[in-house]
Design an enzyme around this catalytic site. Structure first.
Site, PDB file in Angstrom:
ATOM      1  N   HIS A 185      68.198  22.635  50.990  1.00  0.00           N
ATOM      2  CA  HIS A 185      69.207  22.714  49.928  1.00  0.00           C
ATOM      3  C   HIS A 185      70.022  21.420  49.798  1.00  0.00           C
ATOM      4  CE1 HIS A 185      68.614  27.246  50.417  1.00  0.00           C
ATOM      5  NE2 HIS A 185      68.117  26.903  49.258  1.00  0.00           N
ATOM      6  N   ASP A 203      64.840  34.628  32.155  1.00  0.00           N
ATOM      7  CA  ASP A 203      63.606  33.905  32.400  1.00  0.00           C
ATOM      8  C   ASP A 203      63.888  32.407  32.214  1.00  0.00           C
ATOM      9  OD1 ASP A 203      60.935  33.115  32.477  1.00  0.00           O
ATOM     10  OD2 ASP A 203      60.707  33.419  30.333  1.00  0.00           O
ATOM     11  N   ASP A 238      64.647  25.332  41.749  1.00  0.00           N
ATOM     12  CA  ASP A 238      64.522  25.889  43.100  1.00  0.00           C
ATOM     13  C   ASP A 238      63.709  27.174  42.994  1.00  0.00           C
ATOM     14  OD1 ASP A 238      64.767  26.604  45.719  1.00  0.00           O
ATOM     15  OD2 ASP A 238      66.879  27.175  45.589  1.00  0.00           O
ATOM     16  N   ASP A 270      56.854  29.798  44.892  1.00  0.00           N
ATOM     17  CA  ASP A 270      55.576  29.113  44.682  1.00  0.00           C
ATOM     18  C   ASP A 270      54.937  29.602  43.389  1.00  0.00           C
ATOM     19  OD1 ASP A 270      54.900  27.432  47.238  1.00  0.00           O
ATOM     20  OD2 ASP A 270      56.008  29.206  47.880  1.00  0.00           O
ATOM     21  N   PRO A 323      56.061  35.679  39.587  1.00  0.00           N
ATOM     22  CA  PRO A 323      57.023  35.246  38.576  1.00  0.00           C
ATOM     23  C   PRO A 323      57.272  33.735  38.571  1.00  0.00           C
ATOM     24  CG  PRO A 323      58.075  36.709  40.202  1.00  0.00           C
ATOM     25  CD  PRO A 323      56.614  36.669  40.517  1.00  0.00           C
TER      26      PRO A 323
HETATM   27  N1  AG3 Z   1      62.559  28.028  47.098  1.00  0.00           N
HETATM   28  C1  AG3 Z   1      61.450  28.380  47.865  1.00  0.00           C
HETATM   29  C2  AG3 Z   1      60.527  27.265  48.253  1.00  0.00           C
HETATM   30  C3  AG3 Z   1      59.266  27.816  48.762  1.00  0.00           C
HETATM   31  C4  AG3 Z   1      58.443  26.785  49.459  1.00  0.00           C
HETATM   32  N2  AG3 Z   1      57.179  27.294  49.671  1.00  0.00           N
HETATM   33  C5  AG3 Z   1      56.223  26.748  50.447  1.00  0.00           C
HETATM   34  N3  AG3 Z   1      56.373  26.700  51.725  1.00  0.00           N
HETATM   35  N4  AG3 Z   1      55.180  26.348  49.869  1.00  0.00           N
HETATM   36  C6  AG3 Z   1      63.415  29.108  46.758  1.00  0.00           C
HETATM   37  C7  AG3 Z   1      64.278  29.612  47.850  1.00  0.00           C
HETATM   38  C8  AG3 Z   1      65.218  28.638  48.426  1.00  0.00           C
HETATM   39  N5  AG3 Z   1      66.473  28.636  47.769  1.00  0.00           N
END
Ligand code: AG3
Length: 280
Positions: A61, A136, A154, A157, A161
């Site tokens: 973050h 969305d 953020d 994957d 969704p």
């Molecule tokens: N972001 C999630 C990132 C996922 C990474 N995935 C991966 N290891 N390929 C959203 C949640 C964090 N705020």
């Protein structure tokens, strides 16, 4: 549940011991679980993929928020797409920006993170500068009248969704609502395991922006090596700032960072040749 096996990759996964399941629910959008692990503390998973943990979320973050905001240097309006756990919002809110808009599809992720992972947002959902939209992200960026200096994607994957947030249509929407001189950063997966994701995002972004690249962030719970964060802007100077420029902005902002530093900021844009080769 005594163990949690991440199912994000068919051929390889990480295993967590589960001391306690804190909460589990199939929301309208995704299968959500929050569990307790002795090393990572509370862990949030969506559709079998680790999203964030109490122990290492600051790495992700801080890097997702501070790199674009300090590179921009005078961001006033910031958009976060996804990020329902509030960790990205917590870091964005440390900056003296005027307005923060956050758009997430799944209200449950926000509500349950506030309740069971309160240290993630650390009160930032109460920030008066925040406008929260349950919507969305793709539709939002293609319709909003607002303009943003920094857009942070953020997302989950590109399965379920989250897939909509990797499409040319979504990236075009980001371009549409980006203010002049603005920058977009996007969660782009771990190149060692998700090479196609890096390649596809690069190609789609390159059609739309003059300067596209990636920076790397090693997040232990996103196993498989460093995570790539996509970078798209029309101003090539934003990722070529010298260390002294970023250091002066960082000192001025007085950020209480644990992972981010100006040197890490500058260094994170250095890519191993095998990663540049994915999109070069
Ligand atoms: N972001 C999630 C990132 C996922 C990474 N995935 C991966 N290891 N390929 C959203 C949640 C964090 N705020």
């Amino acid at each position: 549940m005594m163990q949690f096996l991440e199912t994000l990759h068919a051929e390889y996964g990480q295993l967590f011991s589960v001391d306690r399941v804190i909460y589990r629910e199939k929301t309208d959008h995704q299968d959500l679980v929050i569990f307790e692990n002795a090393i990572f503390g509370r862990v949030l998973a969506l559709d079998g993929a680790i999203q964030t943990t109490e122990r290492d979320n600051h790495i992700y973050h801080e890097m997702l928020a501070h790199v674009p905001i300090l590179a921009h240097g005078r961001a006033r309006n910031v958009l976060i797409v996804g990020g329902g756990d509030g960790g990205c919002l917590r870091e964005v809110a440390r900056h003296p920006v005027d307005q923060i808009c956050m758009v997430d599809l799944d209200r449950k992720v926000i509500d349950l993170s506030k309740k069971y992972l309160p240290s993630l947002s650390d009160g930032a959902f109460d920030d008066p500068r925040l406008t929260l939209e349950i919507a969305d992200g793709k539709a939002f960026v293609n319709q909003t009248d607002r303009r943003f200096d920094v857009i942070v994607v953020d997302s989950t994957d590109p399965i379920g969704p989250g897939a909509a947030l990797y499409t040319p249509d979504f990236y075009a929407g980001c371009r549409r609502c980006l203010a002049e001189g603005g920058v977009v950063v996007t969660q782009n997966g771990v190149p060692l395991l998700q090479e196609d994701e890096v390649r596809d995002s690069y190609r789609a972004l390159k059609h739309l922006f003059a300067d596209v690249g990636f920076y790397l962030v090693p997040v232990p719970s996103y196993t498989g090596g460093a995570l790539a964060v996509g970078w798209a802007t029309d101003d090539p100077e934003l990722r070529q700032h010298e260390y002294a420029t970023i250091a002066a902005r960082y000192d001025n902002a007085g950020l209480p960072t644990r992972y981010y530093s100006p040197a890490i900021h500058v260094g994170s844009f250095a890519l191993p040749p095998e990663i540049s080769a994915i999109f070069g």
